[in-house]
Write an enzyme that holds these catalytic residues in place. Structure first.
Site, mmCIF file in Angstrom:
data_model
loop_
_atom_site.group_PDB
_atom_site.id
_atom_site.type_symbol
_atom_site.label_atom_id
_atom_site.label_comp_id
_atom_site.label_asym_id
_atom_site.label_seq_id
_atom_site.Cartn_x
_atom_site.Cartn_y
_atom_site.Cartn_z
ATOM 1 C CD GLU A 1 -2.891 -1.274 2.316
ATOM 2 O OE1 GLU A 1 -2.905 -0.332 3.125
ATOM 3 O OE2 GLU A 1 -3.662 -2.252 2.386
ATOM 4 N N PRO A 2 0.320 2.426 -0.292
ATOM 5 C CG PRO A 2 -1.026 4.077 -1.275
ATOM 6 C CD PRO A 2 -1.076 2.706 -0.673
ATOM 7 C CB THR B 1 3.437 -6.728 -11.040
ATOM 8 O OG1 THR B 1 4.627 -6.133 -10.535
ATOM 9 C CG2 THR B 1 3.734 -7.379 -12.388
ATOM 10 N N GLY C 1 8.970 -16.363 -4.736
ATOM 11 C CA GLY C 1 9.055 -15.090 -5.436
ATOM 12 C C GLY C 1 10.467 -14.561 -5.496
ATOM 13 N NE ARG D 1 35.685 1.060 -30.438
ATOM 14 C CZ ARG D 1 35.320 2.166 -31.067
ATOM 15 N NH1 ARG D 1 34.577 2.091 -32.155
ATOM 16 N NH2 ARG D 1 35.675 3.350 -30.603
ATOM 17 C CG LEU E 1 29.213 -1.721 -25.823
ATOM 18 C CD1 LEU E 1 29.502 -2.983 -25.012
ATOM 19 C CD2 LEU E 1 27.755 -1.698 -26.256
ATOM 20 C CD GLU F 1 8.212 -11.242 -4.698
ATOM 21 O OE1 GLU F 1 8.366 -11.692 -3.544
ATOM 22 O OE2 GLU F 1 7.147 -11.377 -5.342
ATOM 23 C CB SER G 1 19.503 -5.126 -1.089
ATOM 24 O OG SER G 1 19.491 -5.440 -2.471
#
Length: 378
Positions: free
Chosen positions: A125-126, A156, A243, A269, A339, A364, A367
């Site tokens: 909940e909020p 979700t 989960g 590269r 990259l 879920e 950490s």
């Protein structure tokens, strides 16, 4: 740990689908914030909606290790899709498998496992994240049913889901023992009491909707109560191990794709007359990433195997999620660094994967929460 022949076959089949149907379209879904309904139908046909559900209820009748394999491969194709699939498998399916009545399994679990319904889970909940005992959403007994009122946050599939497990307060004086669990059809099933108040504008995972839900005099029949009144807290926590294993697996899947992009780029590269992969500054960075990802994967498989054997795995699942989610962000950062400027722009997929993977350290159980659980287990 070694996979069985069947597990390898299933992993390879989902990998082929993900690389053909998810990976090429993921950039456009990200830009359009589009829910890929056709891709979900394809995953449902592969059995991905009901991996651990017994065959008698329309599922594949497999185990949590296989679910972890499937989620890793889906996430390697698109992170948002893997989140949607993860939630409908666990907690939604998992809760109904363990606590649902036979009638509830036939009416809701079986079609969800077949991919005919998309499941959601409405706990947060909020004002409430990790402290599930402080919920304010109420469920009041009226006649032959219950009326739910309240606000659920960060749900979700709140927009695209068909049915949700909702945790609400049935006895305010009883604290966490006053919570109960309900099966609540969404607006897609014609439930006017399920109102999508807002779709969140998120950093990533745009192919999976995250909604704030208003439950406004939301009526459900008494038969939609899962278990008994007062069992909601226990029911909500029961699915967290599965989960967390799922989120850990998707973390590895997304990071694996980022690492694959970085390796391929480093071998093509050239700098100072040779492929940059031949410079130890690059190859050692990538070697470290590959090592940490494999360690996370093995910890996931270990936690899943404990759950499949019916052994306690609360600490191990928390370890897997903690290591996998934090490793995944580090791997994505290293891939972007490999990259250089190209890693920072949308011409390459790394910036999208980086955005998608960041939330894995939050949902879920953050950490910090995982560290609390691990510390308690010590």
């Amino acid at each position: 740990m070694l996979l069985t022949e069947d597990q390898t076959m299933i992993r390879d089949a989902v990998r082929a689908f993900a690389q053909a149907e998810l990976w090429p379209q993921a950039p456009q879904w990200d830009k359009d914030h589009a829910f890929p309904a056709a891709a979900h139908q394809g995953l449902a046909a592969l059995g991905a909606y009901g991996i651990c559900v017994p065959e008698e209820y329309g599922g594949a009748g497999l185990d949590y290790l296989t679910l972890a394999l499937v989620l890793e491969e889906i996430a390697a194709g698109d992170g948002g899709v893997s989140t949607t699939i993860s939630v409908t498998n666990c907690p939604f399916n998992a809760i109904l498998m363990r606590y649902g009545s036979e009638a509830q399994k036939q009416k809701w679990l079986a079609p969800a496992a077949r991919g005919e319904l998309l499941g959601a889970f409405a706990l947060t909940e909020p004002h409430v994240g990790s402290d599930a005992s402080a919920l304010r959403t109420t469920a009041v007994k009226q006649g032959d049913g219950y009326v739910l009122n309240g606000v659920k946050q960060f749900i979700t599939s709140g927009q695209n889901g068909d049915v949700a497990v909702v945790i609400a307060v049935t006895d305010k004086a009883a604290g966490k023992k006053g919570l109960s669990a309900f099966i609540v059809p969404t607006h897609k099933q014609g439930n006017a009491g399920w109102q999508v108040a807002r779709l969140e504008e998120k950093l990533g995972q745009h192919s999976s909707d995250t909604a704030q839900i208003n439950l406004d005099n939301c009526r459900v029949p008494a038969e939609n109560l899962i278990g008994e009144e007062g069992e909601g807290y226990k029911i909500a926590l029961s699915s967290l191990e599965g989960g967390r294993i799922g989120i850990a697996a998707q973390s590895v899947g997304m990071a694996r794709s980022a690492l694959d992009v970085a390796i391929a780029y480093a071998k093509e590269r050239e700098s100072f007359g040779t492929a940059i992969f031949n410079h130890q500054a690059v190859s050692f960075r990538l070697a470290d990433c590959a090592t940490r990802l494999e360690a996370a994967r093995q910890l996931i498989w270990h936690a899943a195997s404990l759950r499949d054997a019916g052994l306690p795995c609360l600490k191990e699942a928390a370890m897997a999620k903690l290591l996998a989610s934090e490793t995944a962000e580090a791997v994505c950062t290293a891939a972007i660094q490999t990259l250089g400027g190209y890693g920072y722009v949308q011409d390459f997929p790394l910036e999208r994967i980086y955005r998608d993977v960041r939330v894995c350290q939050i949902y879920e159980g953050t950490s910090d929460v995982q560290k609390i659980i691990i510390a308690r287990g010590l």
